[in-house]
Design a protein around this motif. Structure first.
Motif, mmCIF file in Angstrom:
data_model
loop_
_atom_site.group_PDB
_atom_site.id
_atom_site.type_symbol
_atom_site.label_atom_id
_atom_site.label_comp_id
_atom_site.label_asym_id
_atom_site.label_seq_id
_atom_site.Cartn_x
_atom_site.Cartn_y
_atom_site.Cartn_z
ATOM 1 N N THR A 17 -4.646 -8.116 -24.736
ATOM 2 C CA THR A 17 -3.878 -7.577 -23.623
ATOM 3 C C THR A 17 -2.388 -7.804 -23.860
ATOM 4 O O THR A 17 -1.996 -8.814 -24.449
ATOM 5 N N SER A 47 -8.779 -3.470 -29.275
ATOM 6 C CA SER A 47 -8.166 -2.499 -28.382
ATOM 7 C C SER A 47 -7.308 -3.234 -27.359
ATOM 8 O O SER A 47 -7.628 -4.355 -26.956
ATOM 9 N N TYR A 49 -5.691 -3.734 -23.665
ATOM 10 C CA TYR A 49 -5.901 -3.482 -22.246
ATOM 11 C C TYR A 49 -4.780 -4.173 -21.488
ATOM 12 O O TYR A 49 -4.451 -5.317 -21.787
ATOM 13 N N GLU A 66 -3.679 5.595 -22.831
ATOM 14 C CA GLU A 66 -4.372 6.352 -21.796
ATOM 15 C C GLU A 66 -4.653 5.447 -20.615
ATOM 16 O O GLU A 66 -4.925 4.264 -20.782
ATOM 17 N N LYS A 67 -4.618 6.046 -19.430
ATOM 18 C CA LYS A 67 -4.999 5.286 -18.245
ATOM 19 C C LYS A 67 -6.468 4.927 -18.380
ATOM 20 O O LYS A 67 -7.287 5.767 -18.703
ATOM 21 N N GLY A 68 -6.786 3.661 -18.159
ATOM 22 C CA GLY A 68 -8.144 3.201 -18.410
ATOM 23 C C GLY A 68 -8.797 2.581 -17.202
ATOM 24 O O GLY A 68 -8.692 3.094 -16.086
ATOM 25 N N MET A 69 -9.410 1.455 -17.443
ATOM 26 C CA MET A 69 -10.236 0.811 -16.435
ATOM 27 C C MET A 69 -9.448 0.380 -15.203
ATOM 28 O O MET A 69 -8.259 0.142 -15.254
ATOM 29 N N GLN A 70 -10.174 0.285 -14.120
ATOM 30 C CA GLN A 70 -9.619 -0.148 -12.849
ATOM 31 C C GLN A 70 -9.508 -1.664 -12.838
ATOM 32 O O GLN A 70 -10.297 -2.364 -13.464
ATOM 33 N N SER A 71 -8.541 -2.182 -12.116
ATOM 34 C CA SER A 71 -8.421 -3.635 -12.007
ATOM 35 C C SER A 71 -8.701 -4.079 -10.577
ATOM 36 O O SER A 71 -8.656 -3.286 -9.641
ATOM 37 N N TYR A 72 -8.978 -5.349 -10.417
ATOM 38 C CA TYR A 72 -9.230 -5.949 -9.113
ATOM 39 C C TYR A 72 -8.279 -7.124 -8.929
ATOM 40 O O TYR A 72 -7.901 -7.776 -9.900
#
Length: 79
Positions: A17, A47, A49, A66-72
């Motif tokens: 990250t 990769s 993130y 690219e816009k990827g996974m959602q975060s919490y």
């Protein structure tokens, strides 16, 4: 003079990250941030993130992300 930096946190295999990317304001717009991202893509063992500050998405997309996974988020209340 240090005008920009980028830090990657990784386990060396599965996860990496970008924890921060900083360029001094008077040096922004000169390609320094893009070059730092390019070097990060070259050296990262996995990769990448990361979350982007609102409004910076076009910068990352311009650099091939690219816009990827959602975060919490869990917000801890101060006492």
């Amino acid at each position: 003079m240090l005008v920009g930096c980028l830090r990657i946190l990784t386990d060396g295999y599965y996860f990496a990250t970008i924890t921060e990317i900083l360029v001094l304001p008077r040096f922004q717009g000169q390609g320094i941030g893009s070059r730092l991202l390019g070097m990060a893509k070259e050296v990262s063992p996995a990769s990448l993130y990361f979350g982007a500050q609102p409004g910076t998405e076009p910068f990352y997309e311009k650099n091939g992300f690219e816009k990827g996974m959602q975060s919490y988020t869990f917000r801890k209340e101060r006492k």
